[in-house]
Design a protein around this motif. Structure first.
Motif, short mmCIF file in Angstrom:
data_model
loop_
_atom_site.label_atom_id
_atom_site.label_comp_id
_atom_site.label_asym_id
_atom_site.label_seq_id
_atom_site.Cartn_x
_atom_site.Cartn_y
_atom_site.Cartn_z
N ASP A 110 -5.46 2.31 26.57
CA ASP A 110 -4.85 3.27 27.51
C ASP A 110 -4.80 4.49 26.79
OD1 ASP A 110 -3.53 4.60 29.55
OD2 ASP A 110 -1.78 3.19 29.68
N LEU A 111 -5.77 5.30 27.40
CA LEU A 111 -5.83 6.82 26.83
C LEU A 111 -4.58 7.79 27.37
CD1 LEU A 111 -9.58 7.27 27.58
CD2 LEU A 111 -8.55 6.44 25.39
N MET B 272 -17.53 11.62 26.78
CA MET B 272 -16.87 11.82 25.69
C MET B 272 -15.38 11.51 25.67
SD MET B 272 -19.58 12.45 23.83
CE MET B 272 -19.02 12.96 22.12
N VAL B 273 -14.94 10.65 24.71
CA VAL B 273 -13.44 10.20 24.73
C VAL B 273 -13.18 10.69 23.02
CG1 VAL B 273 -12.02 8.63 24.55
CG2 VAL B 273 -13.72 8.49 26.19
N SER B 274 -12.23 11.42 23.07
CA SER B 274 -11.57 11.66 21.72
C SER B 274 -10.09 10.98 21.68
CB SER B 274 -11.12 13.15 21.45
OG SER B 274 -10.63 13.56 20.24
N TYR B 275 -9.96 10.13 20.78
CA TYR B 275 -8.78 9.34 20.63
C TYR B 275 -8.41 9.12 19.38
CZ TYR B 275 -5.45 5.52 21.55
OH TYR B 275 -4.38 4.60 21.58
N VAL C 232 -8.12 13.05 24.83
CA VAL C 232 -8.85 13.85 25.77
C VAL C 232 -10.29 13.36 26.01
CG1 VAL C 232 -7.97 16.02 24.93
CG2 VAL C 232 -10.00 15.33 23.87
N ILE C 233 -10.76 13.63 27.22
CA ILE C 233 -11.91 12.88 27.87
C ILE C 233 -12.64 14.18 28.65
CG2 ILE C 233 -10.64 12.29 29.78
CD1 ILE C 233 -12.43 9.46 29.82
N GLY C 234 -13.99 13.56 28.51
CA GLY C 234 -15.06 14.74 29.21
C GLY C 234 -15.36 15.88 28.49
N ASN C 235 -16.29 16.55 29.09
CA ASN C 235 -17.03 17.71 28.34
C ASN C 235 -15.80 18.96 28.18
OD1 ASN C 235 -19.36 16.57 28.04
ND2 ASN C 235 -20.23 17.42 30.08
N HIS C 236 -14.90 18.91 29.06
CA HIS C 236 -13.94 20.01 29.00
C HIS C 236 -12.64 19.70 28.29
CE1 HIS C 236 -16.47 22.42 31.72
NE2 HIS C 236 -16.45 21.36 32.59
N HIS C 237 -12.65 18.42 27.67
CA HIS C 237 -11.72 18.09 26.82
C HIS C 237 -10.30 18.04 27.53
CE1 HIS C 237 -14.42 18.30 23.44
NE2 HIS C 237 -14.88 19.49 23.84
N GLN C 238 -10.28 17.21 28.71
CA GLN C 238 -8.94 17.10 29.49
C GLN C 238 -8.21 16.13 29.16
OE1 GLN C 238 -11.23 17.36 33.01
NE2 GLN C 238 -10.70 19.49 33.49
N ARG C 239 -6.74 16.11 29.44
CA ARG C 239 -5.89 14.81 29.49
C ARG C 239 -6.64 13.83 30.35
NH1 ARG C 239 -1.85 17.88 31.19
NH2 ARG C 239 -1.58 16.31 32.71
N PRO C 240 -6.61 12.74 29.81
CA PRO C 240 -7.00 11.61 31.08
C PRO C 240 -7.07 11.94 32.51
CG PRO C 240 -6.38 10.68 29.01
CD PRO C 240 -5.87 11.89 28.91
N ASP D 292 -8.09 11.14 16.75
CA ASP D 292 -9.12 12.04 15.69
C ASP D 292 -10.34 11.10 15.69
OD1 ASP D 292 -7.06 13.74 15.76
OD2 ASP D 292 -6.17 12.82 14.00
N VAL D 293 -10.89 10.39 16.74
CA VAL D 293 -11.98 9.91 16.29
C VAL D 293 -12.71 10.08 18.13
CG1 VAL D 293 -13.45 7.52 16.30
CG2 VAL D 293 -11.33 7.82 15.06
N ILE D 294 -13.94 10.63 17.82
CA ILE D 294 -14.93 10.84 18.85
C ILE D 294 -16.01 9.72 19.40
CG2 ILE D 294 -16.50 12.44 20.32
CD1 ILE D 294 -15.30 14.71 18.38
N TYR D 295 -15.70 9.12 20.75
CA TYR D 295 -16.46 8.08 21.11
C TYR D 295 -17.48 8.57 22.56
CZ TYR D 295 -12.70 5.51 19.31
OH TYR D 295 -11.82 4.84 18.07
#
Length: 79
Positions: free
Chosen positions: A14-15, A59-62, A22-30, A64-67
């Protein structure tokens, strides 16, 4: 409330529970990403055939790891 889950290395996560995720190209909260149209990367034209680089992804950053996550590995739940 919207909860965005992603399958990260075989574990559904659960992000929305991590304030730094953050998620997506604009690094937004889920939740913001979902409410703004859930943008994902998708090639307009394939420059190379038969390569994962040409497949759609999110793209998902969770923690400090980027998926790089295939869209079918994202689920959205409203609770």
């Amino acid at each position: 409330m919207v909860h965005v889950y992603a399958n990260l290395l075989g574990t559904w996560t659960d992000l929305s529970t991590d304030s730094n995720a953050v998620i997506g190209n604009h690094h937004q909260r889920p939740d913001v990403w979902w409410n703004n149209g859930a943008e994902m990367w998708n090639p307009n034209s394939m420059t190379q055939e038969n390569t994962l680089y040409q497949q759609p992804y999110v793209m998902v950053s969770y923690h400090d790891v980027i998926y790089r996550v295939f869209p079918s590995q994202i689920q959205v739940v409203e609770k």
